[in-house]
Design a protein around this motif. Sequence first.
Motif, short mmCIF file in Angstrom:
data_model
loop_
_atom_site.label_atom_id
_atom_site.label_comp_id
_atom_site.label_asym_id
_atom_site.label_seq_id
_atom_site.Cartn_x
_atom_site.Cartn_y
_atom_site.Cartn_z
N THR A 3 0.83 -1.21 0.00
CA THR A 3 0.00 0.00 0.00
C THR A 3 0.86 1.26 0.00
O THR A 3 0.57 2.22 -0.72
CB THR A 3 -0.93 0.01 1.22
OG1 THR A 3 -1.83 -1.11 1.12
CG2 THR A 3 -1.75 1.29 1.28
N ASP A 4 1.93 1.27 0.79
CA ASP A 4 2.82 2.44 0.83
C ASP A 4 3.45 2.70 -0.53
O ASP A 4 3.56 3.85 -0.97
CB ASP A 4 3.91 2.24 1.87
CG ASP A 4 3.39 2.37 3.30
OD1 ASP A 4 2.27 2.90 3.47
OD2 ASP A 4 4.08 1.92 4.23
N ARG A 5 3.86 1.64 -1.20
CA ARG A 5 4.46 1.80 -2.53
C ARG A 5 3.42 2.30 -3.54
O ARG A 5 3.73 3.14 -4.39
CB ARG A 5 5.08 0.47 -2.99
CG ARG A 5 5.74 0.51 -4.37
CD ARG A 5 6.83 1.55 -4.46
NE ARG A 5 7.90 1.28 -3.53
CZ ARG A 5 8.96 0.50 -3.81
NH1 ARG A 5 9.05 -0.07 -5.01
NH2 ARG A 5 9.91 0.31 -2.93
N LEU A 6 2.21 1.79 -3.43
CA LEU A 6 1.15 2.25 -4.32
C LEU A 6 0.88 3.74 -4.11
O LEU A 6 0.73 4.50 -5.07
CB LEU A 6 -0.14 1.46 -4.07
CG LEU A 6 -1.36 1.92 -4.89
CD1 LEU A 6 -1.12 1.72 -6.38
CD2 LEU A 6 -2.62 1.20 -4.45
N HIS A 7 0.84 4.18 -2.85
CA HIS A 7 0.63 5.60 -2.57
C HIS A 7 1.73 6.45 -3.17
O HIS A 7 1.48 7.54 -3.70
CB HIS A 7 0.54 5.83 -1.06
CG HIS A 7 -0.70 5.30 -0.44
ND1 HIS A 7 -0.89 5.23 0.93
CD2 HIS A 7 -1.83 4.79 -1.00
CE1 HIS A 7 -2.08 4.72 1.18
NE2 HIS A 7 -2.67 4.43 0.03
N GLY A 83 -3.09 8.22 6.83
CA GLY A 83 -3.09 7.40 5.62
C GLY A 83 -4.30 7.69 4.76
O GLY A 83 -5.02 8.68 4.94
N TRP A 84 -4.55 6.80 3.82
CA TRP A 84 -5.69 6.96 2.93
C TRP A 84 -6.98 6.64 3.68
O TRP A 84 -7.04 5.69 4.46
CB TRP A 84 -5.56 6.05 1.72
CG TRP A 84 -6.45 6.45 0.57
CD1 TRP A 84 -7.80 6.41 0.52
CD2 TRP A 84 -6.01 6.97 -0.69
NE1 TRP A 84 -8.26 6.86 -0.69
CE2 TRP A 84 -7.18 7.21 -1.47
CE3 TRP A 84 -4.77 7.24 -1.25
CZ2 TRP A 84 -7.12 7.71 -2.77
CZ3 TRP A 84 -4.70 7.74 -2.54
CH2 TRP A 84 -5.88 7.97 -3.29
N SER A 85 -8.00 7.43 3.46
CA SER A 85 -9.30 7.19 4.09
C SER A 85 -10.39 7.57 3.09
O SER A 85 -10.10 8.03 1.99
CB SER A 85 -9.44 8.03 5.37
OG SER A 85 -9.51 9.43 5.04
N VAL A 209 -5.99 7.94 -10.27
CA VAL A 209 -5.39 7.93 -8.94
C VAL A 209 -6.46 7.75 -7.86
O VAL A 209 -6.30 6.95 -6.93
CB VAL A 209 -4.61 9.25 -8.70
CG1 VAL A 209 -4.25 9.41 -7.22
CG2 VAL A 209 -3.35 9.27 -9.55
N THR A 210 -7.55 8.47 -7.98
CA THR A 210 -8.64 8.38 -7.00
C THR A 210 -9.22 6.97 -6.95
O THR A 210 -9.43 6.40 -5.87
CB THR A 210 -9.76 9.38 -7.34
OG1 THR A 210 -9.20 10.70 -7.41
CG2 THR A 210 -10.85 9.35 -6.30
N ARG A 216 -7.82 0.26 -3.23
CA ARG A 216 -6.86 -0.32 -2.28
C ARG A 216 -7.29 -0.05 -0.84
O ARG A 216 -7.16 -0.92 0.03
CB ARG A 216 -5.47 0.25 -2.55
CG ARG A 216 -4.40 -0.17 -1.52
CD ARG A 216 -4.27 -1.70 -1.42
NE ARG A 216 -3.79 -2.28 -2.63
CZ ARG A 216 -2.49 -2.49 -2.90
NH1 ARG A 216 -1.57 -2.15 -2.01
NH2 ARG A 216 -2.13 -3.04 -4.04
N HIS A 217 -7.80 1.13 -0.58
CA HIS A 217 -8.28 1.47 0.77
C HIS A 217 -9.38 0.51 1.20
O HIS A 217 -9.36 -0.01 2.33
CB HIS A 217 -8.78 2.91 0.78
CG HIS A 217 -9.56 3.27 2.01
ND1 HIS A 217 -9.02 3.24 3.28
CD2 HIS A 217 -10.86 3.68 2.16
CE1 HIS A 217 -9.93 3.59 4.16
NE2 HIS A 217 -11.05 3.86 3.52
#
Length: 234
Positions: A3-7, A83-85, A209-210, A216-217
């Motif tokens: 997930t971090d790499r995807l972000h 993080g992503w929410s 991107v969205t 993933r979120h």
Amino acid sequence: MSTDRLHLVLMLVLTFSTGVIDAVGYLGLDRVFTGNMTGNVVLLGMAFAGGADLPILRPALALVFFMLGAALAGRVLRKGPEGWSGRTSSTLLTVTLGLAALTVYVALVDVHAEEILGSITTSALALVMGIQAATAKRLKVAEITTVVVTSTITGLASDSRLAGGKSPFWARRFLAIALIMAGAVVGALALHLALWVGIAVSALLSGVVTLLGHVRHRRDLGEQAASVEETALR
């Protein structure tokens, strides 16, 4: 991909998108940066000192609306988790819809016909870029702001092995610099087709991107819930 790499990848895509938008604003809309506010501040300073034919109104409006967009996004994101929410998805969706609406607007309206029409365009672009920048800041992907690379260039050089450092984050720093430049090239080339094309490219990228970030979120939330349930059953 973690997930971090995807972000990281997603924020690099938005960095490229910023290059496109800034090229459109500067070359196609009377020398206005709608993502890089440092450029607008410098332009305003030179204009106030009597710089020949330098714009004042549009860079000033862009600066104000960028800050407004960042403030609105900051208020929305402040109560969300790290993080992503879902709030992250909502702010980036706002960016996507804003860019899509501007694409239609610029395609249908001759924004060069009257001063106010061009000013509306640059102000709206700055508003959505402020939202994007605040969202990226909240996501905290190291070294990636999506809208400016001056600090990235400084870090790349000052932390390099030539400077006696260990070159941390050199790959992402280099990519951010290269991608915002590549975006500017694409934005400049898009102007040969039409003003709205570059904005449309950025809208498409923002939408991708969205979508990828939100999917993933939701997947991560599902995995966390399954892990909690499995632990409870034990």
